[in-house]
Design an enzyme around this catalytic site. Structure first.
Site, PDB file in Angstrom:
ATOM      1  N   CYS A 125       0.794 -23.796  18.934  1.00  0.00           N
ATOM      2  CA  CYS A 125       0.254 -24.747  17.953  1.00  0.00           C
ATOM      3  C   CYS A 125       1.351 -25.630  17.360  1.00  0.00           C
ATOM      4  O   CYS A 125       1.056 -26.686  16.819  1.00  0.00           O
ATOM      5  CB  CYS A 125      -0.501 -23.993  16.865  1.00  0.00           C
ATOM      6  SG  CYS A 125       0.508 -22.750  16.036  1.00  0.00           S
TER       7      CYS A 125
ATOM      8  N   ARG B 120      -5.256 -32.510  18.346  1.00  0.00           N
ATOM      9  CA  ARG B 120      -5.611 -32.303  16.938  1.00  0.00           C
ATOM     10  C   ARG B 120      -6.359 -33.532  16.430  1.00  0.00           C
ATOM     11  O   ARG B 120      -7.389 -33.418  15.761  1.00  0.00           O
ATOM     12  CB  ARG B 120      -4.340 -32.073  16.094  1.00  0.00           C
ATOM     13  CG  ARG B 120      -3.689 -30.710  16.267  1.00  0.00           C
ATOM     14  CD  ARG B 120      -4.537 -29.576  15.700  1.00  0.00           C
ATOM     15  NE  ARG B 120      -4.824 -29.773  14.290  1.00  0.00           N
ATOM     16  CZ  ARG B 120      -4.044 -29.373  13.290  1.00  0.00           C
ATOM     17  NH1 ARG B 120      -2.929 -28.726  13.554  1.00  0.00           N
ATOM     18  NH2 ARG B 120      -4.394 -29.565  12.025  1.00  0.00           N
TER      19      ARG B 120
ATOM     20  N   ARG C 127      -4.810 -27.840   2.894  1.00  0.00           N
ATOM     21  CA  ARG C 127      -3.925 -26.815   3.477  1.00  0.00           C
ATOM     22  C   ARG C 127      -3.417 -25.965   2.332  1.00  0.00           C
ATOM     23  O   ARG C 127      -2.721 -26.480   1.435  1.00  0.00           O
ATOM     24  CB  ARG C 127      -2.764 -27.474   4.223  1.00  0.00           C
ATOM     25  CG  ARG C 127      -1.633 -26.508   4.495  1.00  0.00           C
ATOM     26  CD  ARG C 127      -0.656 -27.021   5.507  1.00  0.00           C
ATOM     27  NE  ARG C 127      -1.247 -27.005   6.833  1.00  0.00           N
ATOM     28  CZ  ARG C 127      -0.557 -27.114   7.967  1.00  0.00           C
ATOM     29  NH1 ARG C 127       0.750 -27.268   7.938  1.00  0.00           N
ATOM     30  NH2 ARG C 127      -1.172 -27.077   9.131  1.00  0.00           N
TER      31      ARG C 127
ATOM     32  N   ASP D 244       2.586 -18.343  18.646  1.00  0.00           N
ATOM     33  CA  ASP D 244       2.824 -19.010  17.362  1.00  0.00           C
ATOM     34  C   ASP D 244       4.035 -18.317  16.726  1.00  0.00           C
ATOM     35  O   ASP D 244       4.446 -17.234  17.170  1.00  0.00           O
ATOM     36  CB  ASP D 244       1.559 -18.868  16.487  1.00  0.00           C
ATOM     37  CG  ASP D 244       1.682 -19.572  15.141  1.00  0.00           C
ATOM     38  OD1 ASP D 244       2.557 -20.446  14.981  1.00  0.00           O
ATOM     39  OD2 ASP D 244       0.887 -19.229  14.224  1.00  0.00           O
TER      40      ASP D 244
ATOM     41  N   HIS E 293      -7.070 -21.205  10.773  1.00  0.00           N
ATOM     42  CA  HIS E 293      -6.629 -22.567  11.087  1.00  0.00           C
ATOM     43  C   HIS E 293      -7.651 -23.192  12.062  1.00  0.00           C
ATOM     44  O   HIS E 293      -7.346 -23.442  13.227  1.00  0.00           O
ATOM     45  CB  HIS E 293      -5.230 -22.521  11.718  1.00  0.00           C
ATOM     46  CG  HIS E 293      -4.501 -23.824  11.711  1.00  0.00           C
ATOM     47  ND1 HIS E 293      -5.041 -24.995  11.211  1.00  0.00           N
ATOM     48  CD2 HIS E 293      -3.251 -24.157  12.154  1.00  0.00           C
ATOM     49  CE1 HIS E 293      -4.163 -25.976  11.335  1.00  0.00           C
ATOM     50  NE2 HIS E 293      -3.074 -25.495  11.903  1.00  0.00           N
TER      51      HIS E 293
ATOM     52  N   GLN F 143      -6.963 -26.376  14.287  1.00  0.00           N
ATOM     53  CA  GLN F 143      -6.061 -26.096  15.399  1.00  0.00           C
ATOM     54  C   GLN F 143      -6.855 -25.556  16.585  1.00  0.00           C
ATOM     55  O   GLN F 143      -6.636 -25.963  17.729  1.00  0.00           O
ATOM     56  CB  GLN F 143      -5.005 -25.068  14.954  1.00  0.00           C
ATOM     57  CG  GLN F 143      -4.013 -24.730  16.036  1.00  0.00           C
ATOM     58  CD  GLN F 143      -3.152 -25.930  16.416  1.00  0.00           C
ATOM     59  OE1 GLN F 143      -2.536 -26.541  15.551  1.00  0.00           O
ATOM     60  NE2 GLN F 143      -3.128 -26.288  17.690  1.00  0.00           N
TER      61      GLN F 143
END
Ligand code: CP
Ligand code: NVA
Length: 316
Positions: A270, A298, A108, A230, A135, A138
């Site tokens: 998310c 996830r 990340r 988001d 991402h 996700q």
């Protein structure tokens, strides 16, 4: 096609074709339905996942770590202060060293080029656990959740309300691949970058998905099967949060916006959520909200991904 994933990295949703996405979702669905078999067989026994973090995380860290436990492997969390990516040694050396210990690397990062660099130099698969640009893990979980709730992906109308950020970029790429029509409704000046939209539209030619960017959330939400949002300010943009609040007012998923969508529309986020900003609490807890299924998924989506990249999915 699933066998074709062995040894590869996942840096962008653009890396996966429709068949590969479906293979990941199908395996994820089987793993979710029957945890016992995977646990008993421990297909990743003896294997280590190195998890490199430049930013905070709840879901990404815990879902990968719990996933490795379930599959019989082990995960090592490397906090931002541990490796000091970009400060203590080169990304190339980090990739080469981690490849000598770990079967898989997840990272990340801030700059997307960092996770690209890791993948270029590593000799084991590298998974993008979020960069400033994308991402993908996700979106695999999101597609799994949408398919669970709606029974299909192709032909649905997905709508994302908010910042044209990493999640929006990966959603456009993913929707383009699987044939889901996708509209991003952002305030003026916060739309996804035009070249990303062009790329998503090129990818959508084969699937016939329509990719749109608009500035009116209510109009965008009309007839939506999926409503997604988001945070207004992503990690690294905290200093812009106050100024962004003014621009993003009205770009919220709430019960009023939900009235524009189909009654069966699935609400997604998310997470982490900032209640009262991009989503209000009642909408997040509406009967059609799947935000916690999404968080659970996830793990299932990533477990499937790790098994396929590691070439350990046989018989599962
Ligand atoms: N959705 C997501 O990636 O959550 P975290 O930032 O907590 O990992
Ligand atoms: N766009 C958000 C996603 C968090 C999971 C961020 O980058 O902070």
């Amino acid at each position: 096609m699933a066998a074709g994933l062995q040894g590869r990295s996942l840096i962008s949703m653009r890396d996966l074709d429709a068949g590969e996405i479906m293979a990941i979702l199908d395996l994820a669905g089987r793993l979710k339905a029957d945890r016992q078999t995977a646990q008993r067989r421990a297909p990743l026994a003896g294997k280590t996942l190195a998890m490199v973090f430049q930013k905070p995380s709840l879901r990404t860290r815990v879902s990968f770590e719990a996933g490795m436990t379930l599959l019989g492997g082990h995960a090592i969390y490397l906090a931002p202060t541990d490796i000091k990516l970009g400060q203590r040694e080169t990304t190339e050396d980090i990739a080469l060293v981690l490849s000598r210990y770990a079967a898989l690397i997840m990272a990340r990062v801030f700059g997307h080029d960092i996770v690209e660099d890791l993948a270029r130099h590593a000799t084991v698969p590298v998974i993008n656990g979020l960069s400033d640009f994308e991402h993908p893990c996700q979106i695999l979980a999101d597609l799994l959740t949408i398919r669970e709730r709606q029974g299909r992906l192709a032909g649905l109308r997905g709508v994302y309300v908010g910042d044209g950020n990493n999640v929006a970029n990966s959603l456009m790429f993913g929707a383009a691949r699987v044939g889901m029509h996708f509209t991003v409704a952002s305030p003026k000046g916060f739309e996804p970058r035009p070249e990303v939209v062009v790329q998503a539209r090129e990818m959508a030619r084969a699937s016939k998905a329509e990719i749109r960017v608009v500035n009116d959330p209510a109009a965008a939400a009309a007839d939506a099967d999926v409503l997604y949002t988001d945070v207004w300010a992503s990690m690294g943009q905290e200093h812009e949060a106050a100024q962004r609040r003014a621009h993003f007012a009205g770009f919220q998923i709430n019960m009023e916006l939900l009235r524009h969508a189909k009654p069966t529309a699935t609400v997604l986020h998310c997470l982490p959520a900032h209640y009262g900003e991009e989503i209000d609490y009642p909408a997040s807890r509406a009967p059609n909200s799947a935000i916690f299924d999404q968080a659970e998924n996830r793990m299932h989506a990533q477990n499937a991904l790790m098994l396929l990249l590691a070439g350990a999915a046989e018989g599962l």
